[in-house]
Design a protein around this motif. Structure first.
Motif, PDB file in Angstrom:
ATOM      1  N   UNK A  74       0.855  -1.280   0.033  1.00 44.27           N
ATOM      2  CA  UNK A  74      -0.043  -0.011   0.208  1.00 44.27           C
ATOM      3  C   UNK A  74       0.733   1.364  -0.093  1.00 44.27           C
ATOM      4  N   UNK A  75       0.246   2.394  -0.371  1.00 46.14           N
ATOM      5  CA  UNK A  75       0.937   3.646  -0.483  1.00 46.14           C
ATOM      6  C   UNK A  75       0.774   4.209   0.919  1.00 46.14           C
ATOM      7  N   UNK A  76       1.973   5.362   0.998  1.00 43.78           N
ATOM      8  CA  UNK A  76       2.272   5.605   2.246  1.00 43.78           C
ATOM      9  C   UNK A  76       1.095   6.682   2.806  1.00 43.78           C
ATOM     10  N   UNK A  77       0.438   7.054   2.135  1.00 44.55           N
ATOM     11  CA  UNK A  77      -0.655   8.161   2.651  1.00 44.55           C
ATOM     12  C   UNK A  77      -1.862   7.381   2.877  1.00 44.55           C
ATOM     13  N   UNK A  78      -1.967   5.868   2.991  1.00 39.17           N
ATOM     14  CA  UNK A  78      -3.070   5.267   3.140  1.00 39.17           C
ATOM     15  C   UNK A  78      -3.243   5.313   4.766  1.00 39.17           C
ATOM     16  N   UNK A  79      -4.643   5.603   5.171  1.00 38.63           N
ATOM     17  CA  UNK A  79      -4.868   5.688   6.719  1.00 38.63           C
ATOM     18  C   UNK A  79      -4.793   4.322   7.032  1.00 38.63           C
ATOM     19  N   UNK A  80      -4.039   4.089   8.526  1.00 37.26           N
ATOM     20  CA  UNK A  80      -4.029   3.053   8.822  1.00 37.26           C
ATOM     21  C   UNK A  80      -5.376   2.220   8.999  1.00 37.26           C
ATOM     22  N   UNK A  81      -6.277   2.752   9.693  1.00 36.04           N
ATOM     23  CA  UNK A  81      -7.693   2.163   9.723  1.00 36.04           C
ATOM     24  C   UNK A  81      -8.193   1.682   8.448  1.00 36.04           C
ATOM     25  N   UNK A  82      -8.043   2.448   7.389  1.00 35.76           N
ATOM     26  CA  UNK A  82      -8.310   1.881   5.943  1.00 35.76           C
ATOM     27  C   UNK A  82      -7.662   0.601   5.727  1.00 35.76           C
ATOM     28  N   UNK A  83      -6.400   0.525   5.692  1.00 34.98           N
ATOM     29  CA  UNK A  83      -5.766  -0.665   5.597  1.00 34.98           C
ATOM     30  C   UNK A  83      -6.059  -1.655   6.337  1.00 34.98           C
ATOM     31  N   UNK A  84      -6.247  -1.437   7.858  1.00 40.92           N
ATOM     32  CA  UNK A  84      -6.935  -2.544   8.564  1.00 40.92           C
ATOM     33  C   UNK A  84      -8.227  -3.436   8.166  1.00 40.92           C
ATOM     34  N   UNK A  85      -9.138  -2.437   7.724  1.00 46.01           N
ATOM     35  CA  UNK A  85     -10.375  -2.745   7.483  1.00 46.01           C
ATOM     36  C   UNK A  85     -10.231  -3.478   5.841  1.00 46.01           C
ATOM     37  N   UNK A  86      -9.283  -3.257   5.103  1.00 40.82           N
ATOM     38  CA  UNK A  86      -9.188  -3.744   3.630  1.00 40.82           C
ATOM     39  C   UNK A  86      -8.620  -5.018   3.945  1.00 40.82           C
ATOM     40  N   UNK A  87      -7.624  -5.250   4.961  1.00 43.21           N
ATOM     41  CA  UNK A  87      -6.931  -6.688   5.299  1.00 43.21           C
ATOM     42  C   UNK A  87      -8.224  -7.500   6.037  1.00 43.21           C
ATOM     43  N   UNK A  88      -9.228  -6.855   6.805  1.00 39.84           N
ATOM     44  CA  UNK A  88     -10.145  -7.623   7.381  1.00 39.84           C
ATOM     45  C   UNK A  88     -11.132  -8.075   6.269  1.00 39.84           C
ATOM     46  N   UNK A  89     -11.479  -7.583   5.221  1.00 34.29           N
ATOM     47  CA  UNK A  89     -12.256  -8.083   4.202  1.00 34.29           C
ATOM     48  C   UNK A  89     -11.703  -9.216   3.428  1.00 34.29           C
ATOM     49  N   UNK A  90     -10.399  -9.481   3.616  1.00 32.44           N
ATOM     50  CA  UNK A  90      -9.650 -10.386   2.896  1.00 32.44           C
ATOM     51  C   UNK A  90      -9.365 -11.888   4.072  1.00 32.44           C
ATOM     52  N   UNK A  91      -9.975 -11.609   5.189  1.00 28.28           N
ATOM     53  CA  UNK A  91     -10.022 -12.465   6.108  1.00 28.28           C
ATOM     54  C   UNK A  91      -8.670 -12.458   6.649  1.00 28.28           C
ATOM     55  N   UNK A  92      -7.882 -11.628   6.659  1.00 27.75           N
ATOM     56  CA  UNK A  92      -6.500 -11.400   7.262  1.00 27.75           C
ATOM     57  C   UNK A  92      -6.381 -10.223   8.444  1.00 27.75           C
ATOM     58  N   UNK A  93      -5.245 -10.066   9.148  1.00 28.22           N
ATOM     59  CA  UNK A  93      -5.343  -9.109  10.040  1.00 28.22           C
ATOM     60  C   UNK A  93      -4.048  -8.288   9.884  1.00 28.22           C
ATOM     61  N   UNK A  94      -4.014  -7.008  10.099  1.00 26.92           N
ATOM     62  CA  UNK A  94      -3.040  -6.049  10.002  1.00 26.92           C
ATOM     63  C   UNK A  94      -3.044  -5.696  11.584  1.00 26.92           C
ATOM     64  N   UNK A  95      -1.879  -6.178  12.375  1.00 30.13           N
ATOM     65  CA  UNK A  95      -2.133  -5.897  13.746  1.00 30.13           C
ATOM     66  C   UNK A  95      -1.318  -4.694  14.274  1.00 30.13           C
ATOM     67  N   UNK A  96      -1.147  -3.639  13.631  1.00 28.86           N
ATOM     68  CA  UNK A  96      -0.668  -2.477  14.339  1.00 28.86           C
ATOM     69  C   UNK A  96      -2.023  -1.564  14.731  1.00 28.86           C
ATOM     70  N   UNK A  97      -2.104  -1.438  15.941  1.00 25.14           N
ATOM     71  CA  UNK A  97      -3.386  -0.857  16.475  1.00 25.14           C
ATOM     72  C   UNK A  97      -2.920   0.268  17.623  1.00 25.14           C
ATOM     73  N   UNK A  98      -3.683   1.212  17.633  1.00 27.71           N
ATOM     74  CA  UNK A  98      -3.515   2.340  18.438  1.00 27.71           C
ATOM     75  C   UNK A  98      -4.471   3.247  18.456  1.00 27.71           C
ATOM     76  N   UNK A  99      -4.786   4.158  19.474  1.00 25.59           N
ATOM     77  CA  UNK A  99      -5.824   5.044  19.297  1.00 25.59           C
ATOM     78  C   UNK A  99      -6.145   6.218  18.141  1.00 25.59           C
TER      79      UNK A  99
END
Length: 473
Positions: A115-140
Motif C-alpha cells: 500500500x502507499x504511504x498516504x493510506x490511513x491505518x484504519x483503511x488498511x486494517x479494514x481492507x485486510x479484514x475484508x480479505x480474512x486477514x489481520x494487520x495488527x498495528x493498533x492504537x488510538x
C-alpha cells in the motif's frame, strides 16, 4: 533559501512547470498543517506539495535541491514529538502524501499487502479484514494516522507484545531519497539474505533519510476468537507476577496486556460520566488483557484457566461476554487517554525499562514526583509486555502556561533520571523529533552519535530533509 530570495519567489520557482494543483500556498490552508497533536509546536509551511506518485515527488525533491529549499514529510499530524511540523525559524516545504493512498495488492496466500504511504491505518486494517486477514498495528490514532508515518516513526501500540513494533511487520519499502532518486525495495519476500537490509535504515528514522512512498507489510490470519478481560490487582508487583503467569499459560495467544494505575481509571470515570468501575471493589492496579486465536481451541477455557492459576495475585476481574462488552472495557483506556488533555497542556512520556524492572521503576519515579513535584497529578499506564510505560503528569487546571512549562521541565528531569537508573529508554514508541532532541543528545554515546551522523551524511549530506530533527550534523 538564500537571503536574496523571498518566499513568494521560491514558491513561484517551485511551482514552475508542475500541475497547478500540486502545491497548496493559500495562508489559511497552510495553517491547517502548522500544528501536530501536541499543540506545542507551530510552524507555517513555505508551501505544501501533494504529489500523486513517487516519480512526481522525485521531481519535487530535485527542484528543492536546485533551489536550496528544505523539506519535511508530514502524515496524519498525530505525532507527539514535533518532528513533522515545519520549522518556525526557516519555513520548510511540507510533503503531504495524502494523494498516494492506494492499496496496491493483498496476498491472502502469502499474508502480505502493498500500500502507499498516504493510506490511513484504519483503511488498511479494514481492507485486510475484508480479505480474512489481520494487520495488527493498533492504537488510538489509527483513524487518522498514515502508514508512511507509522513506518517512519516505527510506531508501537497495543499489540507489540505479540506482533512486535511496526519495524517487525515491514517486508519492503519504496523510498524517495533527498536527491530525488527512487529506491525500490518494495518486496514481499519473507527471506532475502542478500547483504544489507536497507529498509531498516528508513524505519524509525523519522523522515530524516528519505520519504517513504509505499510499504509492503506482513498480514496474519484473522482471529475467529477474541477474549477480553479487565483484572484488578493489589500492586504493580502482583500485576507483573500475573503477567509472567499469563505469558506462560497463554503463550502467543496473549495479544495485549495493558496496565492502568488507579488514578488513570478515576480520570476515565471523571471524563465520561457513564463509565463506572466495572469491578465490585476499587483496585490499586488494573490490567486490560486480550487473547486472540483461530479455530480448534477453547480460547475462553485458556483465559479462565489462566485466571484460576493466578490465585491471590488477582483481587477481582470481569470477562467480556460479547464484542460490545469488550469494546466497553477498552473504552476505559481510551477515555483516560482523551481525558488527560481536558484541563489543558500536560506532560507526557513514552519511556521503557526492562520488563522485570517495571515495579521498581514506577516506585522510584512516582516517589520522586510525589516528594519533589506534589502539584503534579501522575497518570500511569502502559504496555506491560514490552516494558513501555506512559508516565504522564497533569498540572492544576488553573495554572498558566508558564507554570505548566516549568512543571514539564521538572517532571522530565525526574522521570528521565529514573529511566536512566534502570537502564531504560526515554522514547519507546513516539520517537525523538524536536521535543526530545536535547534529552536524547545528553544520553547518546559518542560512537553511536558519530555513526548516526555518518549515515545522515550518506543519504542527506546537505541536510535537506527534516533538518534539525533527532540531531544536527
Amino acid at each position: 533559501m538564500t537571503p536574496a530570495q523571498t518566499s513568494s519567489d521560491v514558491v513561484a520557482a517551485l511551482r514552475n512547470g508542475f500541475a497547478t494543483d500540486l502545491y497548496i500556498t493559500e495562508p489559511d490552508l497552510l495553517r491547517s498543517y502548522a500544528n501536530d497533536e501536541t499543540g506545542t509546536y507551530f510552524g507555517l509551511p513555505l508551501a505544501i506539495a501533494r504529489p500523486r506518485s513517487a516519480t512526481e515527488l522525485s521531481h519535487v525533491l530535485v527542484r528543492c535541491h536546485e533551489l536550496d529549499v528544505n523539506v519535511v514529510p508530514q502524515g496524519g499530524l498525530t505525532g507527539l514529538v514535533g518532528g513533522a511540523i515545519s520549522s518556525f525559524e526557516a519555513p520548510e516545504l511540507v510533503i503531504l502524501l495524502d494523494r498516494m493512498n492506494a492499496i496496491r495488492s493483498i496476498d491472502k496466500v502469502g499474508f502480505s499487502m502493498v500500500l502507499e504511504a498516504g493510506c490511513v491505518l484504519e483503511t488498511a486494517k479494514l481492507a485486510a479484514d475484508e480479505q480474512d486477514c489481520q494487520l495488527p498495528i493498533t492504537f488510538g490514532s489509527q483513524g487518522t494516522c498514515s502508514i508512511g508515518g507509522n513506518v517512519s516513526t516505527n510506531a508501537g501500540g497495543y499489540n507489540v507484545l505479540r506482533y512486535g513494533m511496526t519495524r517487525d511487520l515491514v517486508l519492503g519499502l519504496e523510498v524517495v531519497l533527498p536527491d530525488g532518486r527512487i529506491w525500490n525495495g518494495l518486496k514481499t519476500l519473507r527471506k532475502d539474505n542478500r547483504g544489507y537490509d536497507l529498509k531498516q535504515i528508513f524505519i524509525g528514522a523519522e523522515g530524516t533519510l528519505g520519504i517513504i512512498t509505499a510499504v509492503a507489510l506482513k498480514l496474519f490470519p484473522k482471529p475467529t476468537q477474541v477474549e477480553t478481560a479487565l483484572i484488578g490487582c493489589a500492586s504493580v508487583e502482583d500485576a507483573m507476577a500475573f503477567y509472567a503467569k499469563a505469558r506462560r499459560n497463554c503463550t502467543d495467544l496473549l495479544s495485549a496486556f495493558e496496565i492502568i494505575l488507579r488514578p488513570g481509571m478515576e480520570l476515565a470515570f471523571a471524563t465520561k460520566s457513564d463509565l463506572k468501575d466495572p469491578l465490585e471493589n476499587p483496585c490499586p492496579v488494573y490490567i486490560l488483557m486480550e487473547l486472540a486465536a483461530g479455530n480448534g481451541i477453547s480460547l475462553r477455557g485458556v483465559l479462565e484457566s489462566c485466571l484460576e492459576d493466578a490465585g491471590d495475585l488477582i483481587l477481582d476481574g470481569v470477562i467480556a461476554m460479547s464484542k460490545a462488552q469488550a469494546m466497553g472495557l477498552w473504552a476505559y483506556r481510551e477515555t483516560m487517554v482523551a481525558g488527560q488533555s481536558a484541563g489543558g497542556a500536560y506532560y507526557r512520556t513514552d519511556v521503557s525499562v526492562p520488563i522485570k524492572s517495571i515495579p521498581a521503576f514506577l516506585d522510584d519515579a512516582l516517589s520522586s514526583l510525589a516528594n519533589l513535584l506534589p502539584n503534579g497529578r501522575p497518570i500511569t499506564y502502559g504496555h506491560v509486555g514490552d516494558g513501555n510505560i506512559h508516565l504522564n503528569v497533569i498540572p492544576p487546571t488553573d495554572w498558566s502556561m508558564e507554570q505548566r512549562k516549568a512543571l514539564f521541565v521538572q517532571a522530565e528531569y525526574l522521570i528521565f533520571a529514573a529511566v536512566d537508573r534502570f537502564g531504560g529508554s526515554i522514547s519507546a514508541e513516539h520517537g525523538i523529533g524536536r521535543s526530545k532532541k536535547s534529552a536524547f543528545l545528553q544520553r547518546i554515546d559518542p560512537i553511536t552519535l558519530d555513526l548516526f551522523k555518518q549515515i545522515k551524511r550518506i543519504f542527506d549530506p546537505d541536510e535537506r530533509l527534516s533538518k534539525g530533527r533527532i540531531f544536527d550534523l
